[in-house]
Design a protein around this motif. Structure first.
Motif, PDB file in Angstrom:
ATOM      1  N   UNK A  61      16.321 -26.111  40.524  1.00 31.00           N
ATOM      2  CA  UNK A  61      16.514 -27.059  41.612  1.00 31.00           C
ATOM      3  C   UNK A  61      17.983 -27.388  41.811  1.00 31.00           C
ATOM      4  N   UNK A  62      18.712 -27.590  40.712  1.00 37.35           N
ATOM      5  CA  UNK A  62      20.142 -27.875  40.825  1.00 37.35           C
ATOM      6  C   UNK A  62      20.878 -26.723  41.497  1.00 37.35           C
ATOM      7  N   UNK A  63      20.523 -25.508  41.124  1.00 35.65           N
ATOM      8  CA  UNK A  63      21.175 -24.330  41.710  1.00 35.65           C
ATOM      9  C   UNK A  63      20.833 -24.190  43.185  1.00 35.65           C
ATOM     10  N   UNK A  64      19.585 -24.469  43.515  1.00 36.09           N
ATOM     11  CA  UNK A  64      19.152 -24.363  44.909  1.00 36.09           C
ATOM     12  C   UNK A  64      19.772 -25.454  45.771  1.00 36.09           C
ATOM     13  N   UNK A  65      19.757 -26.669  45.275  1.00 38.63           N
ATOM     14  CA  UNK A  65      20.210 -27.813  46.069  1.00 38.63           C
ATOM     15  C   UNK A  65      21.726 -27.925  46.134  1.00 38.63           C
ATOM     16  N   UNK A  66      22.397 -27.538  45.049  1.00 37.93           N
ATOM     17  CA  UNK A  66      23.833 -27.791  44.954  1.00 37.93           C
ATOM     18  C   UNK A  66      24.661 -26.522  44.769  1.00 37.93           C
ATOM     19  N   UNK A  67      24.040 -25.373  44.970  1.00 38.42           N
ATOM     20  CA  UNK A  67      24.784 -24.119  45.008  1.00 38.42           C
ATOM     21  C   UNK A  67      25.150 -23.505  43.682  1.00 38.42           C
ATOM     22  N   UNK A  91       9.944 -26.137  28.099  1.00 36.17           N
ATOM     23  CA  UNK A  91      10.794 -25.095  28.668  1.00 36.17           C
ATOM     24  C   UNK A  91      10.582 -24.935  30.162  1.00 36.17           C
ATOM     25  N   UNK A  92       9.327 -24.953  30.614  1.00 33.53           N
ATOM     26  CA  UNK A  92       9.087 -24.753  32.037  1.00 33.53           C
ATOM     27  C   UNK A  92       9.712 -25.863  32.879  1.00 33.53           C
ATOM     28  N   UNK A  93       9.777 -27.078  32.326  1.00 32.26           N
ATOM     29  CA  UNK A  93      10.384 -28.187  33.056  1.00 32.26           C
ATOM     30  C   UNK A  93      11.898 -28.034  33.142  1.00 32.26           C
ATOM     31  N   UNK A  94      12.500 -27.595  32.059  1.00 29.15           N
ATOM     32  CA  UNK A  94      13.953 -27.378  32.070  1.00 29.15           C
ATOM     33  C   UNK A  94      14.312 -26.262  33.045  1.00 29.15           C
ATOM     34  N   UNK A  95      13.515 -25.220  33.059  1.00 32.35           N
ATOM     35  CA  UNK A  95      13.728 -24.116  34.006  1.00 32.35           C
ATOM     36  C   UNK A  95      13.668 -24.639  35.437  1.00 32.35           C
ATOM     37  N   UNK A  96      12.695 -25.510  35.725  1.00 35.13           N
ATOM     38  CA  UNK A  96      12.561 -26.082  37.064  1.00 35.13           C
ATOM     39  C   UNK A  96      13.788 -26.894  37.452  1.00 35.13           C
ATOM     40  N   UNK A  97      14.287 -27.683  36.494  1.00 31.03           N
ATOM     41  CA  UNK A  97      15.449 -28.524  36.777  1.00 31.03           C
ATOM     42  C   UNK A  97      16.682 -27.681  37.087  1.00 31.03           C
ATOM     43  N   UNK A  98      16.917 -26.663  36.287  1.00 32.76           N
ATOM     44  CA  UNK A  98      18.073 -25.792  36.511  1.00 32.76           C
ATOM     45  C   UNK A  98      17.949 -25.087  37.861  1.00 32.76           C
ATOM     46  N   UNK A 114      20.840 -23.492  30.991  1.00 34.36           N
ATOM     47  CA  UNK A 114      21.973 -23.922  31.810  1.00 34.36           C
ATOM     48  C   UNK A 114      23.197 -23.043  31.613  1.00 34.36           C
ATOM     49  N   UNK A 115      23.446 -22.616  30.381  1.00 31.14           N
ATOM     50  CA  UNK A 115      24.683 -21.883  30.087  1.00 31.14           C
ATOM     51  C   UNK A 115      24.880 -20.642  30.959  1.00 31.14           C
ATOM     52  N   UNK A 116      23.857 -19.798  31.143  1.00 27.53           N
ATOM     53  CA  UNK A 116      24.081 -18.621  31.994  1.00 27.53           C
ATOM     54  C   UNK A 116      24.466 -18.975  33.428  1.00 27.53           C
ATOM     55  N   UNK A 117      23.863 -20.029  33.974  1.00 25.58           N
ATOM     56  CA  UNK A 117      24.181 -20.439  35.341  1.00 25.58           C
ATOM     57  C   UNK A 117      25.596 -21.017  35.426  1.00 25.58           C
ATOM     58  N   UNK A 118      25.992 -21.768  34.401  1.00 25.59           N
ATOM     59  CA  UNK A 118      27.348 -22.313  34.374  1.00 25.59           C
ATOM     60  C   UNK A 118      28.368 -21.175  34.250  1.00 25.59           C
ATOM     61  N   UNK A 119      28.049 -20.182  33.414  1.00 25.21           N
ATOM     62  CA  UNK A 119      28.943 -19.026  33.244  1.00 25.21           C
ATOM     63  C   UNK A 119      29.106 -18.271  34.552  1.00 25.21           C
ATOM     64  N   UNK A 120      28.055 -18.190  35.350  1.00 25.67           N
ATOM     65  CA  UNK A 120      28.125 -17.497  36.642  1.00 25.67           C
ATOM     66  C   UNK A 120      29.138 -18.149  37.577  1.00 25.67           C
ATOM     67  N   UNK A 121      29.378 -19.433  37.392  1.00 21.37           N
ATOM     68  CA  UNK A 121      30.335 -20.169  38.239  1.00 21.37           C
ATOM     69  C   UNK A 121      31.759 -20.087  37.689  1.00 21.37           C
ATOM     70  N   UNK A 122      31.923 -19.340  36.614  1.00 23.62           N
ATOM     71  CA  UNK A 122      33.247 -19.197  36.018  1.00 23.62           C
ATOM     72  C   UNK A 122      33.492 -20.114  34.843  1.00 23.62           C
ATOM     73  N   UNK A 123      32.470 -20.866  34.460  1.00 18.23           N
ATOM     74  CA  UNK A 123      32.593 -21.744  33.304  1.00 18.23           C
ATOM     75  C   UNK A 123      32.378 -23.193  33.662  1.00 18.23           C
TER      76      UNK A 123
END
Length: 266
Positions: free
Chosen positions: A75-81, A66-73, A125-134
């Motif tokens: 990083x993607x949000x930080x690097x790619x908005x 879980x901690x690794x998946x959290x890190x990946x999500x 990932x789902x909550x972050x994707x939902x924040x972008x409108x889907x």
């Protein structure tokens, strides 16, 4: 086409096979890809993308932690908005032992990577994707998860779980505009199956590979990546909670040599 222009995408198992092919395809169509893998090969995939003029970063993770998946999500949000697409593709085979010869530790590890991994991908990932409108989540299951005859008990059970997870999560994400689907590959030339394909080539028996499906051949990773990309794109905007077999027709019957209890299959 540029179906993923400026889309932020995570691909697990990106170091080889379907994950690498999908990463290259997402990037070629404008995506900003975070290549994640437990091996250092994700760095090579990311370099292939940047050398071709695309946008990519890499991260070394264990997809079942879980901690690794959290890190990946993060990083993607930080690097790619933010995050638009998660392709939870990482998996292991667990060998071909039958039920009675499968060690509990082995099946536990197969389930941890192959089933808990996709669960964690959806959870974070789902909550972050939902924040972008889907957007979309794509899981790699297998024809082995559809019915018996295409994998070991450990592997098959894990992939059956992935198929059901896609269905359940699609329902629980109702109203979020986050779609969840799974691809179910048949025999595909990946890092996992490399020994089989290498042996067949060396022995001059490539005509035997995939002979049980109507197309009478195995698949190349790009053929699976094409379907994953479709499901991740807006072209599949009304496809949700589905498991799509990409197997040359194998799952239309799953013909097998049956193994009797106490005997070895011949």
């Amino acid at each position: 086409m540029a179906r993923f222009t400026d889309k932020s995408i995570i691909v697990t198992g990106a170091g080889s096979g379907i994950g690498r092919a999908a990463s290259l395809l997402f990037a070629a169509e404008g995506g900003r890809v975070l290549c994640a893998d437990i091996s250092d090969a994700a760095e090579e995939t990311a370099a292939m993308i940047t050398d071709a003029g695309g946008t990519a970063r890499h991260i070394k993770i264990d997809a079942g932690k879980e901690e690794d998946v959290i890190r990946a999500v993060a990083l993607a949000c930080e690097a790619h908005g933010g995050l638009d697409v998660m392709f939870a593709n990482a998996g292991i085979s667990g060998g071909m032992a039958n039920i009675f010869d499968t060690d509990v530790a082995l099946i536990t590890e197969v389930l941890r990577v192959n089933l808990i991994g996709p669960y964690l991908a959806i959870k974070h990932a789902a909550p972050k994707i939902a924040e972008r409108g889907g957007g979309a989540i794509v899981l790699t299951a297998s024809v082995a998860g559809i019915r018996s005859g295409a994998g070991s008990p450990a592997y098959s059970a894990s992939k059956a779980g992935v198929i059901n997870l896609a269905m359940v999560s699609a329902q629980q994400l109702a109203g979020s505009n986050v779609r969840v689907n799974a691809i179910c590959p048949g025999l595909t030339e990946t890092g996992m199956t490399k020994p089989t394909f290498d042996y067949a080539r060396d022995a001059g028996k490539m005509d035997k590979v995939g002979r049980l499906n109507p197309l009478r051949r195995g698949a190349q990773p790009e053929e699976l990546a094409n379907v994953a990309a479709f499901l991740a794109s807006d072209e599949a905007s009304y496809v949700n909670g589905q498991a799509i077999a990409v197997d040359g027709g194998l799952s239309s019957s799953h013909p097998v040599t049956r193994q009797e209890y106490g005997k070895t299959a011949v």
